[in-house]
Design a protein around this motif. Structure first.
Motif, mmCIF file in Angstrom:
data_model
loop_
_atom_site.group_PDB
_atom_site.id
_atom_site.type_symbol
_atom_site.label_atom_id
_atom_site.label_comp_id
_atom_site.label_asym_id
_atom_site.label_seq_id
_atom_site.Cartn_x
_atom_site.Cartn_y
_atom_site.Cartn_z
ATOM 1 N N LYS A 1 0.829 -1.216 0.000
ATOM 2 C CA LYS A 1 0.000 0.000 0.000
ATOM 3 C C LYS A 1 0.858 1.259 0.000
ATOM 4 N N ALA A 2 2.063 1.153 0.573
ATOM 5 C CA ALA A 2 2.990 2.290 0.585
ATOM 6 C C ALA A 2 3.791 2.368 -0.716
ATOM 7 N N GLY A 3 3.624 1.358 -1.582
ATOM 8 C CA GLY A 3 4.296 1.378 -2.885
ATOM 9 C C GLY A 3 5.543 0.527 -2.973
ATOM 10 N N TYR A 4 5.748 -0.379 -2.007
ATOM 11 C CA TYR A 4 6.964 -1.189 -1.974
ATOM 12 C C TYR A 4 6.622 -2.677 -1.946
ATOM 13 N N GLU A 5 6.900 -3.354 -3.036
ATOM 14 C CA GLU A 5 6.683 -4.803 -3.084
ATOM 15 C C GLU A 5 7.768 -5.501 -2.267
ATOM 16 N N SER A 6 7.409 -6.624 -1.661
ATOM 17 C CA SER A 6 8.374 -7.353 -0.844
ATOM 18 C C SER A 6 8.133 -8.850 -0.939
ATOM 19 N N THR A 7 9.180 -9.601 -0.651
ATOM 20 C CA THR A 7 9.087 -11.054 -0.560
ATOM 21 C C THR A 7 9.751 -11.483 0.740
ATOM 22 N N GLU A 8 9.259 -12.567 1.295
ATOM 23 C CA GLU A 8 9.833 -13.064 2.544
ATOM 24 C C GLU A 8 11.130 -13.812 2.247
ATOM 25 N N VAL A 9 12.155 -13.538 3.036
ATOM 26 C CA VAL A 9 13.428 -14.236 2.933
ATOM 27 C C VAL A 9 13.359 -15.415 3.898
ATOM 28 N N PRO A 10 13.648 -16.632 3.414
ATOM 29 C CA PRO A 10 13.606 -17.785 4.322
ATOM 30 C C PRO A 10 14.573 -17.600 5.484
ATOM 31 N N ASN A 11 14.126 -17.959 6.691
ATOM 32 C CA ASN A 11 14.988 -17.872 7.871
ATOM 33 C C ASN A 11 16.083 -18.912 7.772
ATOM 34 N N ARG A 12 17.288 -18.517 8.146
ATOM 35 C CA ARG A 12 18.415 -19.449 8.151
ATOM 36 C C ARG A 12 18.343 -20.309 9.401
ATOM 37 N N GLU A 13 18.885 -21.507 9.312
ATOM 38 C CA GLU A 13 18.893 -22.395 10.459
ATOM 39 C C GLU A 13 19.885 -21.878 11.489
ATOM 40 N N GLU A 14 19.677 -22.271 12.750
ATOM 41 C CA GLU A 14 20.593 -21.883 13.812
ATOM 42 C C GLU A 14 22.006 -22.308 13.455
#
Length: 84
Positions: free
Chosen positions: A62-75
């Protein structure tokens, strides 16, 4: 609390990074935001009872910025600095 990282390809300036942080900070349940302009990412700490990743992405869109989730790295995995 959960921490998720969002990739925001259009975050290419300090002004946009500030706008992204401001947009995310308006969301009830967001407890912290760390911006990496170099990696064009926002790490968001939030209360999963109040908000989810989809709603974070919706506010950014809505603010004009597309995003994608970055997979979390394992411990114990690479920190994402030199090898990403």
């Amino acid at each position: 609390m959960q921490i998720h990282t969002l990739k925001i390809p259009s975050m290419v300036s300090e002004q946009i990074a500030h706008a992204v942080a401001n947009a995310l900070s308006t969301i009830q349940g967001v407890a912290g935001i760390r911006i990496s302009l170099q990696r064009t990412q926002a790490e968001v700490k939030f209360d999963e009872q109040s908000v989810n990743v989809g709603s974070l992405q919706e506010v950014l869109a809505k603010a004009g910025y597309e995003s994608t989730e970055v997979p979390n790295r394992e411990e114990g995995a690479c920190c994402g600095g030199c090898c990403s």
